[in-house]
Motif scaffolding. Structure first.
Motif, short mmCIF file in Angstrom:
data_model
loop_
_atom_site.label_atom_id
_atom_site.label_comp_id
_atom_site.label_asym_id
_atom_site.label_seq_id
_atom_site.Cartn_x
_atom_site.Cartn_y
_atom_site.Cartn_z
N VAL A 234 11.19 -47.62 -8.08
CA VAL A 234 11.50 -47.24 -6.68
C VAL A 234 12.67 -48.07 -6.15
CG1 VAL A 234 10.59 -47.13 -4.33
CG2 VAL A 234 9.13 -46.52 -6.29
N ARG B 171 20.71 -44.81 -4.27
CA ARG B 171 20.93 -43.81 -3.24
C ARG B 171 21.72 -44.41 -2.05
NH1 ARG B 171 15.86 -41.55 -4.83
NH2 ARG B 171 14.73 -42.99 -3.44
N GLU B 172 21.43 -45.65 -1.69
CA GLU B 172 22.16 -46.30 -0.59
C GLU B 172 23.64 -46.46 -0.95
OE1 GLU B 172 20.29 -49.98 0.30
OE2 GLU B 172 18.48 -49.05 1.17
N GLU C 92 16.25 -46.55 -4.77
CA GLU C 92 16.69 -46.76 -3.38
C GLU C 92 18.08 -47.40 -3.33
OE1 GLU C 92 15.43 -45.83 -0.55
OE2 GLU C 92 13.65 -44.88 -1.44
N ASP C 93 18.29 -48.41 -4.19
CA ASP C 93 19.59 -49.09 -4.20
C ASP C 93 20.69 -48.13 -4.59
OD1 ASP C 93 18.36 -51.42 -3.48
OD2 ASP C 93 18.28 -52.25 -5.52
#
Length: 496
Positions: free
Chosen positions: A65, A72-73, A69-70
């Protein structure tokens, strides 16, 4: 004939591959096949393991996860360089190295290279997994025929999005397989060397006794039974060897018996010819004399006719005895078994022979034990045996001799013994008295009308009754002959 069979055996061997060679070749083929199969399974196993490990590793890392997230940011900010930096922090978990496995950041709509662990000289080849990622799916497909493994994952962000692409050129797997094949080849060479030695030992252990058996069989085929194969092993070859030795021994005995039988047949034919020729010659001589001399005195003519009749009776007796023995040999003699008094038969024979014994001046006595039981047998043939025994005693005892007939019972048998003080039999001939046409005194036998077949017939009769005959004799001191018969009679087998 023997040479022909040996030549045929040699020709057959020259046209065949030896068992020794076959065994060696079979073991060679087995070892090579085993190594090939082992190599195939090992290389396939390595390939399968390496492939599964690659895709499992990719799924495990990218399913994190935090990593997702990293990425996508950074993608939302359009900073693909930062995305590359993030992937580098996971390089150890992803197995990234600059030699065999690399990662790339690609454009999400065209698949163009943007950043990565190394920059390809000719750009990135668009693979089916990249196409899947461009279309928005996760590219985890594996093509066994391709020389690479790859994973393409779309990352939403920015105006077009990005694709994280990891590719492995399989060089590690290929190197490992090459090492395995090298090890297998080395093992194959060592195994073949060892197997050669083992093959030689095993093949010799198996074929050596078979070769010995072959040589012995060739000698047997050539008529030589002296060579016995030595093998004390407990395995099948040992059993075969012992069976062969037994067979060779039985075959030798059979051939010896056949040789003896042929010799006996020739002697028998010669004896029959001789025995019949003598009376035939006498009959012809006396008959020709009668024909050539019609004026012969009546007493001489009568004497000649008596000789002719006697010789004719003698020929008839020989033929009848020969027919009886022939029927014994063919097994066609039938016996009428019934219970009868053995004691009465002995008395009847004694009384029947008394006058003939007295005619020769013999002292003829009868001695019977009390309570002689009845026996089961063919009375007529048993009395035939007893008459033959007494008749021989009378014939071969000089006039004025002593002859005794005795009988009794012992151990479930009855016995009758005839003892005389006649001419006796030489020690070396005592085993021949039951041979056909054997005579102690040939001249006296012919004078008395003997054929030399009586004791042969007597022995056949006694054996068919389940009994036996014993003979003891000393040359010049007389003979004792005793017949033993079971009280219960013969078994069913001997009756048949």
């Amino acid at each position: 004939m023997k040479q022909d069979s040996s030549k045929k055996a040699g020709t057959a061997r020259s046209g065949l591959v030896s068992l020794y060679t076959k065994l060696v070749l079979i073991i060679f083929v087995l070892i090579i096949a085993l190594m090939v199969v082992t190599g195939v399974f090992l290389t396939r196993g390595v390939s399968s393991f390496y492939t599964n490990e690659f895709y499992d590793q990719m799924q495990e890392v990218f399913s994190s996860v935090g990593l997702a997230e990293d990425l996508r940011e950074s993608a939302a900010a359009g900073d693909y360089e930062h995305m590359a930096a993030i992937i580098r922090t996971y390089a150890g978990q992803l197995g990234i190295d600059s030699g065999t496995r690399n990662f790339h950041i690609l454009s999400g709509d065209t698949g163009a290279w943007l950043a990565g662990s190394t920059q390809p000289e000719n750009g990135i080849e668009i693979t089916p997994n990249i196409v899947t990622a461009i279309e928005g799916g996760n590219g985890y497909a594996y093509d066994p025929g391709a020389d690479y493994m790859d994973v393409a994952l779309p990352i939403d962000g920015g105006s077009t999005g990005y694709i994280i692409y990891v590719v492995d050129n399989k060089s590690t797997m290929t190197s490992l397989n090459d090492q395995l094949i090298s090890i297998i080849v080395d093992a194959l060479i060592v195994g073949l060397v060892i197997s050669v030695l083992l093959c030689l030992i095993l093949a010799r252990a198996i074929t050596s006794p078979i070769q010995d058996l072959t040589r012995a069989a060739e000698k047997v085929a050539g008529g030589d039974f002296t060579d016995k194969v030595e093998n004390d092993s407990k395995d099948e070859i040992g059993v075969l060897t012992r069976t062969f030795n037994d067979m060779a021994g039985q075959l030798e005995d059979t051939l010896d018996d056949l040789t003896k039988s042929e010799q006996m047949r020739r002697e028998f034919v010669a004896n029959v010819s001789h025995e019949l020729r003598t009376p035939i010659t006498s009959v012809r001589s006396y008959a020709e004399t009668l024909e050539d001399e019609p004026d012969m005195p009546e007493d001489t003519r009568q004497r000649f006719l008596e000789v002719i009749l006697n010789e004719s009776d003698r020929m008839t007796k020989i033929v009848q005895d020969l027919l009886t023995l022939s029927r014994f040999d063919a097994g066609s003699i039938e016996f009428s078994f019934a219970e009868f008094s053995f004691e009465k038969s002995v008395r009847d024979v004694y009384n029947a022979m008394a006058m003939e014994a007295q005619a020769h001046g013999h002292h003829f006595v009868l001695e019977l034990e009390p309570d002689i039981p009845k026996i089961r047998g063919d009375r007529q043939r048993v009395e035939q045996v007893l008459i033959n025994m007494v008749s021989n005693a009378v014939k071969y005892t000089k006039d004025g001799g002593r002859i005794s007939v005795s009988a009794g019972t012992k151990n479930g048998e009855v016995w009758c013994s005839v003892r005389d003080n006649g001419i006796g039999i030489p020690a070396e001939d005592t085993q021949k008295v039951f041979d056909r046409f054997y005579r102690v005194d040939k001249a006296r036998s012919r004078e008395s009308g003997g054929t030399g077949l009586g004791l042969s017939i007597a022995q056949e009769i006694v054996v068919r009754h389940g009994g036996h005959i014993e003979l003891q004799s000393r040359l010049g001191h007389g003979t004792v002959i005793t017949v033993y018969l079971p009280v219960e009679g013969p078994s069913d087998e001997k009756q048949r």
